[in-house]
Scaffold this motif. Structure first.
Motif, PDB file in Angstrom:
ATOM      1  N   ILE A 106     -16.389 -13.253  16.934  1.00 33.15           N
ATOM      2  CA  ILE A 106     -15.410 -11.943  16.920  1.00 33.15           C
ATOM      3  C   ILE A 106     -15.752 -11.105  18.191  1.00 33.15           C
ATOM      4  O   ILE A 106     -16.900 -10.825  18.311  1.00 33.15           O
ATOM      5  N   ASP A 107     -14.561 -10.600  18.994  1.00 29.96           N
ATOM      6  CA  ASP A 107     -14.822  -9.483  19.604  1.00 29.96           C
ATOM      7  C   ASP A 107     -15.436  -8.285  18.753  1.00 29.96           C
ATOM      8  O   ASP A 107     -14.652  -8.211  17.672  1.00 29.96           O
ATOM      9  N   CYS A 108     -16.191  -7.475  19.516  1.00 26.41           N
ATOM     10  CA  CYS A 108     -16.922  -6.431  18.667  1.00 26.41           C
ATOM     11  C   CYS A 108     -16.673  -5.218  19.730  1.00 26.41           C
ATOM     12  O   CYS A 108     -17.422  -5.474  20.758  1.00 26.41           O
ATOM     13  N   VAL A 109     -16.250  -4.074  19.371  1.00 24.50           N
ATOM     14  CA  VAL A 109     -16.296  -2.896  20.021  1.00 24.50           C
ATOM     15  C   VAL A 109     -16.821  -1.665  19.209  1.00 24.50           C
ATOM     16  O   VAL A 109     -16.679  -1.756  17.996  1.00 24.50           O
ATOM     17  N   ASP A 110     -17.665  -0.717  19.741  1.00 18.80           N
ATOM     18  CA  ASP A 110     -17.840   0.599  19.141  1.00 18.80           C
ATOM     19  C   ASP A 110     -16.571   1.368  18.788  1.00 18.80           C
ATOM     20  O   ASP A 110     -16.217   1.963  17.762  1.00 18.80           O
ATOM     21  N   ASP A 111     -15.798   1.577  19.977  1.00 23.18           N
ATOM     22  CA  ASP A 111     -14.433   2.423  19.679  1.00 23.18           C
ATOM     23  C   ASP A 111     -13.354   1.601  20.716  1.00 23.18           C
ATOM     24  O   ASP A 111     -13.942   0.731  21.554  1.00 23.18           O
ATOM     25  N   ILE A 112     -12.308   2.084  20.572  1.00 24.84           N
ATOM     26  CA  ILE A 112     -11.025   1.295  21.527  1.00 24.84           C
ATOM     27  C   ILE A 112      -9.925   2.331  21.634  1.00 24.84           C
ATOM     28  O   ILE A 112      -9.777   3.062  20.696  1.00 24.84           O
ATOM     29  N   SER A 113      -9.364   2.134  22.687  1.00 22.09           N
ATOM     30  CA  SER A 113      -8.104   2.965  22.801  1.00 22.09           C
ATOM     31  C   SER A 113      -6.977   2.476  22.297  1.00 22.09           C
ATOM     32  O   SER A 113      -6.991   1.250  22.230  1.00 22.09           O
ATOM     33  N   LYS A 114      -5.733   3.084  22.026  1.00 24.74           N
ATOM     34  CA  LYS A 114      -4.574   2.454  21.769  1.00 24.74           C
ATOM     35  C   LYS A 114      -3.880   1.548  22.599  1.00 24.74           C
ATOM     36  O   LYS A 114      -3.574   0.596  22.177  1.00 24.74           O
ATOM     37  N   LYS A 170      -2.680  -3.890  23.673  1.00 26.22           N
ATOM     38  CA  LYS A 170      -2.503  -5.047  24.386  1.00 26.22           C
ATOM     39  C   LYS A 170      -3.246  -6.162  24.360  1.00 26.22           C
ATOM     40  O   LYS A 170      -2.839  -7.476  24.299  1.00 26.22           O
ATOM     41  N   ASN A 171      -4.539  -6.068  23.797  1.00 27.64           N
ATOM     42  CA  ASN A 171      -5.686  -7.157  23.738  1.00 27.64           C
ATOM     43  C   ASN A 171      -5.683  -7.706  22.287  1.00 27.64           C
ATOM     44  O   ASN A 171      -6.093  -8.700  22.072  1.00 27.64           O
ATOM     45  N   TYR A 172      -5.386  -6.810  21.360  1.00 23.64           N
ATOM     46  CA  TYR A 172      -5.602  -7.268  19.917  1.00 23.64           C
ATOM     47  C   TYR A 172      -4.323  -7.279  19.003  1.00 23.64           C
ATOM     48  O   TYR A 172      -4.008  -8.338  18.495  1.00 23.64           O
ATOM     49  N   LEU A 173      -3.437  -6.169  18.914  1.00 22.04           N
ATOM     50  CA  LEU A 173      -2.344  -6.286  18.195  1.00 22.04           C
ATOM     51  C   LEU A 173      -1.386  -7.134  18.568  1.00 22.04           C
ATOM     52  O   LEU A 173      -0.738  -8.045  17.842  1.00 22.04           O
ATOM     53  N   ASN A 174      -0.695  -7.024  19.833  1.00 24.43           N
ATOM     54  CA  ASN A 174       0.225  -7.725  20.486  1.00 24.43           C
ATOM     55  C   ASN A 174      -0.173  -9.378  20.714  1.00 24.43           C
ATOM     56  O   ASN A 174       0.598 -10.117  20.684  1.00 24.43           O
ATOM     57  N   ALA A 175      -1.401  -9.407  20.880  1.00 21.39           N
ATOM     58  CA  ALA A 175      -2.091 -10.737  21.344  1.00 21.39           C
ATOM     59  C   ALA A 175      -2.471 -11.338  19.950  1.00 21.39           C
ATOM     60  O   ALA A 175      -2.821 -12.652  20.103  1.00 21.39           O
ATOM     61  N   ARG A 176      -2.306 -10.845  18.667  1.00 20.78           N
ATOM     62  CA  ARG A 176      -2.769 -11.319  17.565  1.00 20.78           C
ATOM     63  C   ARG A 176      -4.153 -11.813  17.594  1.00 20.78           C
ATOM     64  O   ARG A 176      -4.331 -12.861  17.129  1.00 20.78           O
ATOM     65  N   ARG A 177      -5.158 -10.919  17.998  1.00 24.05           N
ATOM     66  CA  ARG A 177      -6.481 -11.208  18.168  1.00 24.05           C
ATOM     67  C   ARG A 177      -7.337 -10.707  17.104  1.00 24.05           C
ATOM     68  O   ARG A 177      -7.154  -9.126  17.152  1.00 24.05           O
ATOM     69  N   PRO A 178      -8.281 -10.996  16.149  1.00 20.05           N
ATOM     70  CA  PRO A 178      -9.188 -10.162  15.394  1.00 20.05           C
ATOM     71  C   PRO A 178      -9.934  -9.560  16.198  1.00 20.05           C
ATOM     72  O   PRO A 178     -10.457  -9.730  17.125  1.00 20.05           O
ATOM     73  N   LEU A 179     -10.584  -8.432  15.699  1.00 24.82           N
ATOM     74  CA  LEU A 179     -11.592  -7.482  16.393  1.00 24.82           C
ATOM     75  C   LEU A 179     -12.333  -6.709  15.231  1.00 24.82           C
ATOM     76  O   LEU A 179     -11.981  -6.589  14.098  1.00 24.82           O
ATOM     77  N   VAL A 180     -13.649  -6.613  15.515  1.00 21.21           N
ATOM     78  CA  VAL A 180     -14.471  -5.669  14.589  1.00 21.21           C
ATOM     79  C   VAL A 180     -14.675  -4.365  15.372  1.00 21.21           C
ATOM     80  O   VAL A 180     -15.003  -4.374  16.476  1.00 21.21           O
ATOM     81  N   GLY A 197     -11.813 -21.711  14.761  1.00 20.24           N
ATOM     82  CA  GLY A 197     -11.827 -20.454  14.028  1.00 20.24           C
ATOM     83  C   GLY A 197     -12.728 -19.360  14.702  1.00 20.24           C
ATOM     84  O   GLY A 197     -13.216 -19.355  15.857  1.00 20.24           O
ATOM     85  N   ILE A 198     -12.725 -18.207  13.941  1.00 22.06           N
ATOM     86  CA  ILE A 198     -13.504 -17.241  14.258  1.00 22.06           C
ATOM     87  C   ILE A 198     -14.099 -16.661  13.069  1.00 22.06           C
ATOM     88  O   ILE A 198     -14.068 -16.620  12.032  1.00 22.06           O
ATOM     89  N   GLU A 199     -15.785 -16.282  13.744  1.00 24.04           N
ATOM     90  CA  GLU A 199     -16.643 -16.023  12.688  1.00 24.04           C
ATOM     91  C   GLU A 199     -16.941 -14.343  12.771  1.00 24.04           C
ATOM     92  O   GLU A 199     -17.263 -13.754  14.030  1.00 24.04           O
ATOM     93  N   ALA A 200     -17.266 -13.580  11.772  1.00 28.11           N
ATOM     94  CA  ALA A 200     -17.623 -12.222  11.855  1.00 28.11           C
ATOM     95  C   ALA A 200     -18.680 -12.071  10.763  1.00 28.11           C
ATOM     96  O   ALA A 200     -18.523 -12.526   9.614  1.00 28.11           O
ATOM     97  N   TYR A 201     -19.815 -11.163  11.241  1.00 25.20           N
ATOM     98  CA  TYR A 201     -20.559 -10.627   9.937  1.00 25.20           C
ATOM     99  C   TYR A 201     -20.198  -9.026   9.977  1.00 25.20           C
ATOM    100  O   TYR A 201     -20.252  -8.487  11.053  1.00 25.20           O
ATOM    101  N   LEU A 202     -19.997  -8.479   8.917  1.00 25.05           N
ATOM    102  CA  LEU A 202     -19.642  -6.926   8.594  1.00 25.05           C
ATOM    103  C   LEU A 202     -20.756  -6.537   8.006  1.00 25.05           C
ATOM    104  O   LEU A 202     -21.103  -6.813   6.970  1.00 25.05           O
TER     105      LEU A 202
END
Length: 293
Positions: free
Chosen positions: A8-16, A21-31, A204-209
């Motif tokens: 999964i894509d992982c960021v410390d912080d992210i702008s609106k 653009k890259n996650y909400l509208n693109a329907r992509r998961p994110l940590v 699929g997409i894999e994440a560890y929280l």
């Protein structure tokens, strides 16, 4: 044998703007690693704190056994005082989970401990968001959320393993008709492609929280979760802007759910067996068509 999983894509912080653009509208998961670090909960929400705040309310517990067709999908396996349950998951592995008890309703002071990410999007739904608790090794079966909401899922006090699939793979995942979960006869971590051939090639997409990590799951995403430690999470839900998604949510919550409950109540094992046969038939048909791409 494993699913074809990307990290999964992982960021410390992210702008609106970036998030939209890259996650909400693109329907992509994110940590998002740092979102919850601004919450009082990041420091306060330990097992002992939750036990002290919520107390000895009797809670329903759920295990990893296959759904009983003679009972509602959300029928509990046992009940226990909340404080005793916290002691249990602190002390040893167990497959018992809490997911239909809301500690925040019992302890409204918890409302002050988190902040909905309205800086990223609007449409948040819950006055009292859902919380989920699990013992080490407990598993949440593969499903998507019936209300089709976007989910911000923040984890506390341990680690959680998550596997996600886009909704386009639903038939290849052996989706149970008139339901929002998959056939429970295969192991998501180690699927048997010989017995369940439609699973081979599903991506699929894999994440560890870790403690304080927030997983963004877009509307309709299938998810399977495993507690690697006794721990807990909170989910903040938000509407998608699409009226088509809202209409699907309404259908799921009314027509589909009522029909499914009626059929289970009247035909039980026969109805469940028919649904499982149909899930296999549809999966094989989707495989033959090599869909989706």
């Amino acid at each position: 044998m494993k699913f074809d999983l990307s990290q999964i894509d992982c960021v410390d912080d992210i702008s609106k703007e970036d998030f939209e653009k890259n996650y909400l509208n693109a329907r992509r998961p994110l940590v998002i690693k740092s979102m919850a670090k601004t919450w009082p909960a990041y420091e306060k929400w330990s097992m002992d704190y939750m036990k002290t705040v919520v107390g000895d309310k009797l809670v329903p517990l759920y295990d990893s056994s296959k759904a009983d067709p003679s009972k509602p999908l959300n029928a509990s396996a046992a009940k226990m005082k909340f404080g005793d349950y916290i002691d249990l998951i602190k002390s040893k592995p167990t497959d018992l989970r809490i997911f239909l008890f809301d500690p925040i309703k019992e302890a409204p002071k918890l409302l002050k401990d988190y902040i909905a990410p309205k800086n990223l999007m609007g449409g948040f739904l819950d006055s009292y968001p859902n919380m989920f608790f699990g013992g080490k090794g407990s598993v949440t079966f593969l499903h998507y959320d019936i209300d089709m909401a976007h989910i911000f899922h923040t984890h506390f006090n341990g680690r959680k393993h998550v596997i996600l699939f886009e909704n386009k793979w639903k038939e290849r995942l052996y989706r149970i008709p008139y339901a929002t979960y998959a056939l429970e006869d295969y192991d998501v971590e180690n699927p048997d492609f010989n017995k369940f051939p439609a699973l081979k090639g599903v991506r699929g997409i894999e994440a560890y929280l870790d403690h304080g990590d927030t997983l963004f799951m877009p509307t309709g995403y299938w998810h399977w979760m495993k507690y690697l430690d006794g721990s807990f999470s909170i989910s903040l839900r938000a509407w998608d802007k699409s009226w088509a998604v809202k209409a699907q949510s309404l259908y799921n919550l009314t027509i589909q759910r009522k029909f499914d409950n009626f059929m289970k109540g009247n035909f039980r094992d026969k109805y469940m067996a028919w649904k499982e046969r149909l899930a296999v038939k549809r999966a094989n048909k989707a495989l033959e068509g090599h869909l989706p791409q």
